[in-house]
Design a protein around this motif. Sequence first.
Motif, mmCIF file in Angstrom:
data_model
loop_
_atom_site.group_PDB
_atom_site.id
_atom_site.type_symbol
_atom_site.label_atom_id
_atom_site.label_comp_id
_atom_site.label_asym_id
_atom_site.label_seq_id
_atom_site.Cartn_x
_atom_site.Cartn_y
_atom_site.Cartn_z
ATOM 1 N N ASP A 149 5.874 12.925 5.212
ATOM 2 C CA ASP A 149 4.449 12.733 4.930
ATOM 3 C C ASP A 149 3.769 11.891 6.002
ATOM 4 O O ASP A 149 4.350 10.927 6.518
ATOM 5 C CB ASP A 149 4.248 12.034 3.583
ATOM 6 C CG ASP A 149 4.540 12.932 2.397
ATOM 7 O OD1 ASP A 149 4.745 14.148 2.612
ATOM 8 O OD2 ASP A 149 4.554 12.429 1.254
ATOM 9 N N VAL A 150 2.516 12.238 6.293
ATOM 10 C CA VAL A 150 1.650 11.454 7.175
ATOM 11 C C VAL A 150 0.362 11.210 6.402
ATOM 12 O O VAL A 150 -0.313 12.162 6.007
ATOM 13 C CB VAL A 150 1.347 12.178 8.493
ATOM 14 C CG1 VAL A 150 0.521 11.293 9.412
ATOM 15 C CG2 VAL A 150 2.633 12.621 9.180
ATOM 16 N N GLU A 151 0.031 9.938 6.172
ATOM 17 C CA GLU A 151 -1.108 9.613 5.315
ATOM 18 C C GLU A 151 -1.996 8.551 5.965
ATOM 19 O O GLU A 151 -1.541 7.746 6.782
ATOM 20 C CB GLU A 151 -0.631 9.097 3.953
ATOM 21 C CG GLU A 151 0.201 10.093 3.154
ATOM 22 C CD GLU A 151 -0.618 11.238 2.596
ATOM 23 O OE1 GLU A 151 -1.864 11.167 2.664
ATOM 24 O OE2 GLU A 151 -0.016 12.206 2.098
ATOM 25 N N VAL A 152 -3.256 8.538 5.534
ATOM 26 C CA VAL A 152 -4.233 7.561 6.029
ATOM 27 C C VAL A 152 -4.058 6.237 5.296
ATOM 28 O O VAL A 152 -3.866 6.200 4.075
ATOM 29 C CB VAL A 152 -5.669 8.085 5.833
ATOM 30 C CG1 VAL A 152 -6.682 7.036 6.296
ATOM 31 C CG2 VAL A 152 -5.868 9.394 6.583
ATOM 32 N N MET A 153 -4.140 5.143 6.036
ATOM 33 C CA MET A 153 -4.085 3.791 5.494
ATOM 34 C C MET A 153 -5.484 3.173 5.565
ATOM 35 O O MET A 153 -6.313 3.574 6.396
ATOM 36 C CB MET A 153 -3.107 2.941 6.307
ATOM 37 C CG MET A 153 -1.667 3.404 6.239
ATOM 38 S SD MET A 153 -0.825 2.795 4.772
ATOM 39 C CE MET A 153 -0.525 1.094 5.275
ATOM 40 N N PRO A 154 -5.784 2.170 4.720
ATOM 41 C CA PRO A 154 -7.108 1.524 4.747
ATOM 42 C C PRO A 154 -7.276 0.616 5.968
ATOM 43 O O PRO A 154 -6.728 -0.483 6.017
ATOM 44 C CB PRO A 154 -7.151 0.744 3.434
ATOM 45 C CG PRO A 154 -5.723 0.514 3.063
ATOM 46 C CD PRO A 154 -4.947 1.675 3.595
ATOM 47 N N GLU A 195 0.827 -1.204 0.000
ATOM 48 C CA GLU A 195 0.000 0.000 0.000
ATOM 49 C C GLU A 195 0.863 1.256 0.000
ATOM 50 O O GLU A 195 0.608 2.214 -0.747
ATOM 51 C CB GLU A 195 -0.915 -0.004 1.225
ATOM 52 C CG GLU A 195 -1.774 1.238 1.394
ATOM 53 C CD GLU A 195 -2.872 1.351 0.362
ATOM 54 O OE1 GLU A 195 -3.396 2.465 0.189
ATOM 55 O OE2 GLU A 195 -3.213 0.336 -0.282
ATOM 56 N N ILE A 196 1.895 1.244 0.811
ATOM 57 C CA ILE A 196 2.762 2.419 0.935
ATOM 58 C C ILE A 196 3.554 2.656 -0.346
ATOM 59 O O ILE A 196 3.686 3.794 -0.819
ATOM 60 C CB ILE A 196 3.700 2.254 2.140
ATOM 61 C CG1 ILE A 196 2.880 2.364 3.439
ATOM 62 C CG2 ILE A 196 4.824 3.286 2.132
ATOM 63 C CD1 ILE A 196 3.608 1.893 4.667
ATOM 64 N N SER A 197 4.079 1.596 -0.943
ATOM 65 C CA SER A 197 4.910 1.748 -2.141
ATOM 66 C C SER A 197 4.103 2.004 -3.399
ATOM 67 O O SER A 197 4.543 2.731 -4.298
ATOM 68 C CB SER A 197 5.789 0.510 -2.328
ATOM 69 O OG SER A 197 4.987 -0.648 -2.504
ATOM 70 N N SER A 198 2.892 1.438 -3.476
ATOM 71 C CA SER A 198 2.111 1.522 -4.713
ATOM 72 C C SER A 198 1.107 2.662 -4.722
ATOM 73 O O SER A 198 0.894 3.305 -5.762
ATOM 74 C CB SER A 198 1.361 0.202 -4.946
ATOM 75 O OG SER A 198 2.261 -0.882 -5.048
ATOM 76 N N ASN A 199 0.478 2.932 -3.590
ATOM 77 C CA ASN A 199 -0.614 3.906 -3.561
ATOM 78 C C ASN A 199 -0.264 5.193 -2.824
ATOM 79 O O ASN A 199 -0.592 6.278 -3.295
ATOM 80 C CB ASN A 199 -1.863 3.278 -2.930
ATOM 81 C CG ASN A 199 -2.411 2.123 -3.768
ATOM 82 O OD1 ASN A 199 -2.289 2.121 -4.987
ATOM 83 N ND2 ASN A 199 -3.003 1.147 -3.101
#
Length: 249
Positions: free
Chosen positions: A68-73, A57-61
Amino acid sequence: MARMNQSPQLHRVSDMLTSYFWSGDTIRSRRVSDTVLTGTLDVPVPPVRLLADWEREISSNLVLEPGDVEVMPLARARARWPDYTRCVQAVSNWTGALGLPEVLASSDVALMACRGARYHHDGEQYGSAAFCNLFLSEDRGLDLHFPSLGLRIPLTRGTAVIFDTGQPHGVIQRGSSGFNAADFAPDQDYVQIFLTWELPIEDAHVGHALNVAFDIAPSTSSQLDAEQVRLNGEQVIVCPETGRWRPVD
């Protein structure tokens, strides 16, 4: 089960830092808390299947850049995470022991990823909340740093922390004095995965645990139409590299 190896830590700063936040349809004022609660909880290693899914998820999307701080599924993660409930229960037990009964169950939760984090505050969007974070990754040599408080918390699996969203914070290299994107080389695994809950700051237990004083500047509150943080009456932002306050341009 929680290992209460760190008691709540209190830190005082002399400047008046005020959060103006939405309370229903009105802006309310409060002192930004300089109390940080932290501990180390006994949570299991995420399963290999889940770790692999997070990496994809981190590498592809997400393609996380340094800082960076991002939301994960989260919903997808829970399907691959048999110990999710155990992790949540560990945090619930910890917050309960801190005098926050049942607050976790009624709070919004999200799964997040960061590759370090530039210094920032969240008072312009989450001024009505405190954050409760549970870190799930192994020790990558990173610290959660609160520069105004002189507080650094080493991030390891099971690190739990509750803090005011208006308090400047970042995730930096353990040996550094600030955030530098060059510290996060792409060939090194500096990603931290964590669960975060938004605890309502107006909840009596949350406000008491963080020593929050409310309605300290009602005349200013009545003139505002947006959430913000002010230092000694002046609206401020955070320098992303140093974590110091600076005036809004």
